[in-house]
Design a protein around this motif. Sequence first.
Motif, mmCIF file in Angstrom:
data_model
loop_
_atom_site.group_PDB
_atom_site.id
_atom_site.type_symbol
_atom_site.label_atom_id
_atom_site.label_comp_id
_atom_site.label_asym_id
_atom_site.label_seq_id
_atom_site.Cartn_x
_atom_site.Cartn_y
_atom_site.Cartn_z
ATOM 1 N N GLY A 1 2.219 -4.812 -9.059
ATOM 2 C CA GLY A 1 1.665 -4.990 -10.393
ATOM 3 C C GLY A 1 0.568 -4.010 -10.728
ATOM 4 N N GLY A 2 -0.402 -4.479 -11.508
ATOM 5 C CA GLY A 2 -1.407 -3.576 -12.049
ATOM 6 C C GLY A 2 -2.592 -3.309 -11.149
ATOM 7 N N ALA A 3 -2.626 -3.926 -9.956
ATOM 8 C CA ALA A 3 -3.762 -3.700 -9.058
ATOM 9 C C ALA A 3 -3.693 -2.302 -8.451
ATOM 10 N N ALA B 1 -4.690 1.346 -17.859
ATOM 11 C CA ALA B 1 -4.230 0.778 -16.590
ATOM 12 C C ALA B 1 -4.738 1.551 -15.383
ATOM 13 N N GLY B 2 -5.392 2.689 -15.604
ATOM 14 C CA GLY B 2 -5.985 3.436 -14.503
ATOM 15 C C GLY B 2 -5.064 4.480 -13.897
ATOM 16 N N PRO C 1 -0.774 14.055 -7.430
ATOM 17 C CA PRO C 1 -2.004 14.861 -7.567
ATOM 18 C C PRO C 1 -3.228 14.110 -7.044
ATOM 19 N N ASP C 2 -4.157 14.840 -6.481
ATOM 20 C CA ASP C 2 -5.380 14.223 -5.955
ATOM 21 C C ASP C 2 -6.160 13.495 -7.051
ATOM 22 N N GLU C 3 -6.038 13.978 -8.283
ATOM 23 C CA GLU C 3 -6.776 13.377 -9.402
ATOM 24 C C GLU C 3 -6.344 11.936 -9.692
ATOM 25 N N TRP C 4 -5.193 11.537 -9.169
ATOM 26 C CA TRP C 4 -4.747 10.161 -9.377
ATOM 27 C C TRP C 4 -5.367 9.199 -8.369
ATOM 28 N N LYS C 5 -6.169 9.732 -7.459
ATOM 29 C CA LYS C 5 -7.057 8.949 -6.593
ATOM 30 C C LYS C 5 -6.330 7.984 -5.654
ATOM 31 N N VAL C 6 -5.217 8.462 -5.097
ATOM 32 C CA VAL C 6 -4.539 7.709 -4.043
ATOM 33 C C VAL C 6 -4.891 8.400 -2.725
ATOM 34 N N SER C 7 -5.681 7.735 -1.923
ATOM 35 C CA SER C 7 -6.175 8.347 -0.690
ATOM 36 C C SER C 7 -5.041 8.608 0.286
ATOM 37 N N ARG C 8 -5.295 9.472 1.256
ATOM 38 C CA ARG C 8 -4.298 9.752 2.290
ATOM 39 C C ARG C 8 -3.956 8.491 3.070
ATOM 40 N N GLU C 9 -4.964 7.684 3.378
ATOM 41 C CA GLU C 9 -4.727 6.431 4.092
ATOM 42 C C GLU C 9 -3.794 5.521 3.287
ATOM 43 N N THR C 10 -4.021 5.456 1.970
ATOM 44 C CA THR C 10 -3.175 4.611 1.125
ATOM 45 C C THR C 10 -1.769 5.182 1.020
ATOM 46 N N ARG C 11 -1.648 6.490 0.910
ATOM 47 C CA ARG C 11 -0.315 7.105 0.862
ATOM 48 C C ARG C 11 0.478 6.777 2.124
ATOM 49 N N ASP C 12 -0.186 6.861 3.264
ATOM 50 C CA ASP C 12 0.491 6.542 4.522
ATOM 51 C C ASP C 12 0.940 5.080 4.536
ATOM 52 N N ALA C 13 0.090 4.198 4.009
ATOM 53 C CA ALA C 13 0.434 2.775 3.976
ATOM 54 C C ALA C 13 1.608 2.513 3.037
#
Length: 280
Positions: free
Chosen positions: A177-179, A46-47, A235-247
């Motif tokens: 969901g899974g996106a 699932a990524g 963790p950064d390794e999970w690849k959620v950008s700062r912009e996405t975290r803020d959103a």
Amino acid sequence: MTPGEMKRWCPTAFRRFIEAKDSSTGVARIVTDAGEGFIKALGNPAGPHALAREWIGTSLARRLGLDTFDISIMTVTPDDEIPLGHKCSALPGPAIVTRTVRGFPWGGDSKTLGKLQNPESITRLVVVDTLLLNADRWPPIGADRRPNYDNVFLMSEGKAAKCLRLIAIDFSHCLLGGADLTRNIRRIEHVKDDRIYGLFPEFAALLDEAELNATINAVGGLEPAAITAILNGLPDEWKVSRETRDAVGEFLILRGRYVAGHLPSALSTYFAKQLDLEKE
């Protein structure tokens, strides 16, 4: 563990593989240096964002008074050989590990719910699933998804296993969901999704008005600092950008306010429709 309290359970090393399951995240049962648990790791089908959703959902569930598994982030090393479901393998990096407890998936038996020591958690879980747009238990009306009765876990307490507690599990498919998570999550149609999530028919008769009011007040009053602290723990390794975290943080605050104002009337409409169906 007091509901909502973060109990310290800190496995630091993989010891032994037991089995893997062909779930959406290919979860594996393992033994760590702190005991047995289930691992969701990088390399799962699932990524990496599934791990982020799991951490966010579980953290919010705890904050809003639900019991969850003891959960921790453990580093998988290059030397660890951990098979995952769907013929995948765990990759090195931070993974989610939850401690194994005695219990079983609910399965849909309404009589079993009468044995719960924490029946208030039914109401809380519906509110939290609605907040998080989590269709992976009972999907909302119009969703192209089957109900998942096994995604409600009952922890058994005592030798006779007659004392049951509802445990909020598996948030890996919350937040659309899974996106992959993106800044689009804060779009108005997501914030103001007016559907009810997680409301199994068997849950409906057990919803508690006082608990509902208390939980939606807590949801409507979610503080940005608390949300930020949860998101900063990814963790950064999970690849959620700062912009996405803020959103995501902005979405959760706006969504909480919307749910607090809308869910009581949505439930009233739901029960009115059910009553009309019974009269037909």
